[in-house]
Scaffold this motif. Structure first.
Motif, mmCIF file in Angstrom:
data_model
loop_
_atom_site.group_PDB
_atom_site.id
_atom_site.type_symbol
_atom_site.label_atom_id
_atom_site.label_comp_id
_atom_site.label_asym_id
_atom_site.label_seq_id
_atom_site.Cartn_x
_atom_site.Cartn_y
_atom_site.Cartn_z
ATOM 1 N N ALA A 108 0.833 -1.210 0.000
ATOM 2 C CA ALA A 108 0.000 0.000 0.000
ATOM 3 C C ALA A 108 0.863 1.254 0.000
ATOM 4 C CB ALA A 108 -0.935 -0.006 1.208
ATOM 5 N N VAL A 109 1.943 1.252 0.781
ATOM 6 C CA VAL A 109 2.837 2.419 0.797
ATOM 7 C C VAL A 109 3.413 2.644 -0.598
ATOM 8 C CG1 VAL A 109 5.054 3.298 1.665
ATOM 9 C CG2 VAL A 109 3.387 2.331 3.262
ATOM 10 N N VAL A 110 3.840 1.577 -1.248
ATOM 11 C CA VAL A 110 4.416 1.689 -2.594
ATOM 12 C C VAL A 110 3.366 2.219 -3.579
ATOM 13 C CG1 VAL A 110 5.368 0.375 -4.540
ATOM 14 C CG2 VAL A 110 6.192 -0.061 -2.216
ATOM 15 N N LEU A 111 2.177 1.632 -3.563
ATOM 16 C CA LEU A 111 1.129 2.056 -4.495
ATOM 17 C C LEU A 111 0.728 3.511 -4.240
ATOM 18 C CD1 LEU A 111 -0.606 1.035 -6.847
ATOM 19 C CD2 LEU A 111 -2.333 0.374 -5.162
ATOM 20 N N LEU A 112 0.589 3.887 -2.988
ATOM 21 C CA LEU A 112 0.231 5.273 -2.668
ATOM 22 C C LEU A 112 1.339 6.242 -3.079
ATOM 23 C CD1 LEU A 112 -1.474 4.596 0.757
ATOM 24 C CD2 LEU A 112 -2.590 5.615 -1.256
ATOM 25 N N ALA A 113 2.582 5.818 -2.975
ATOM 26 C CA ALA A 113 3.695 6.669 -3.414
ATOM 27 C C ALA A 113 3.629 6.890 -4.927
ATOM 28 C CB ALA A 113 5.037 6.050 -3.021
#
Length: 161
Positions: free
Chosen positions: A71-76
């Protein structure tokens, strides 16, 4: 506080389900919004992103730490694309949640993604799915409510200016 990370993972999973379903039911609007923001291959992305969001929701519920990282990667990635749209002065909506909003992309979208990233980081605290205790639920509800209130206030202030 027992289960706080998992409570955050559950809330974030619900957000990704909402976003994914909204895009699936409005593929044309999603493609248009993605193109306006500058997403490469917007048609293909309009088909792939909702699938990724729905898979991510399942991952957050089944393996919260891995889901939190994803999720952190996708949101970034989403934030980089949104920041580019804001910088270019894009006047179209991002269609981040399907056709739910038609306001132009703005820093508020980046703030929202930052708040969602905080939930994803909290999900990293959950080694496995675990029913949250009352305190964890209460803290999660207060944090989410505060975030929603801040975003609502920011949107209202933007509309007035």
């Amino acid at each position: 506080m027992s289960g706080f990370g998992y409570a955050c993972a559950v809330v974030l999973a619900a957000v990704f389900v909402r976003a994914g379903v909204a895009k699936v039911v409005r593929p044309r609007e999603t493609t248009i919004g993605f193109a306006a923001v500058g997403v490469p291959s917007p048609g293909a992305a309009a088909r792939a992103v909702p699938v990724a969001e729905l898979v991510l929701a399942v991952l957050l519920l089944a393996v919260p730490r891995a889901g939190g990282v994803a999720a952190v990667v996708l949101l970034a990635v989403f934030s980089v694309l949104l920041a580019g749209g804001v910088r270019r002065g894009v006047t179209a909506g991002c269609n981040c949640f399907g056709a739910a909003r038609v306001e132009p992309v703005s820093g508020i979208d980046l703030l929202r993604n930052g708040l969602l990233a905080l939930l994803a980081l909290a999900a990293l605290l959950a080694p496995a799915p675990r029913a949250p205790g009352a305190a964890a639920i209460a803290v999660t509800v207060v944090l989410v409510t505060t975030g929603v209130a801040a975003l609502t206030a920011a949107r209202r202030a933007r509309r007035r200016s």
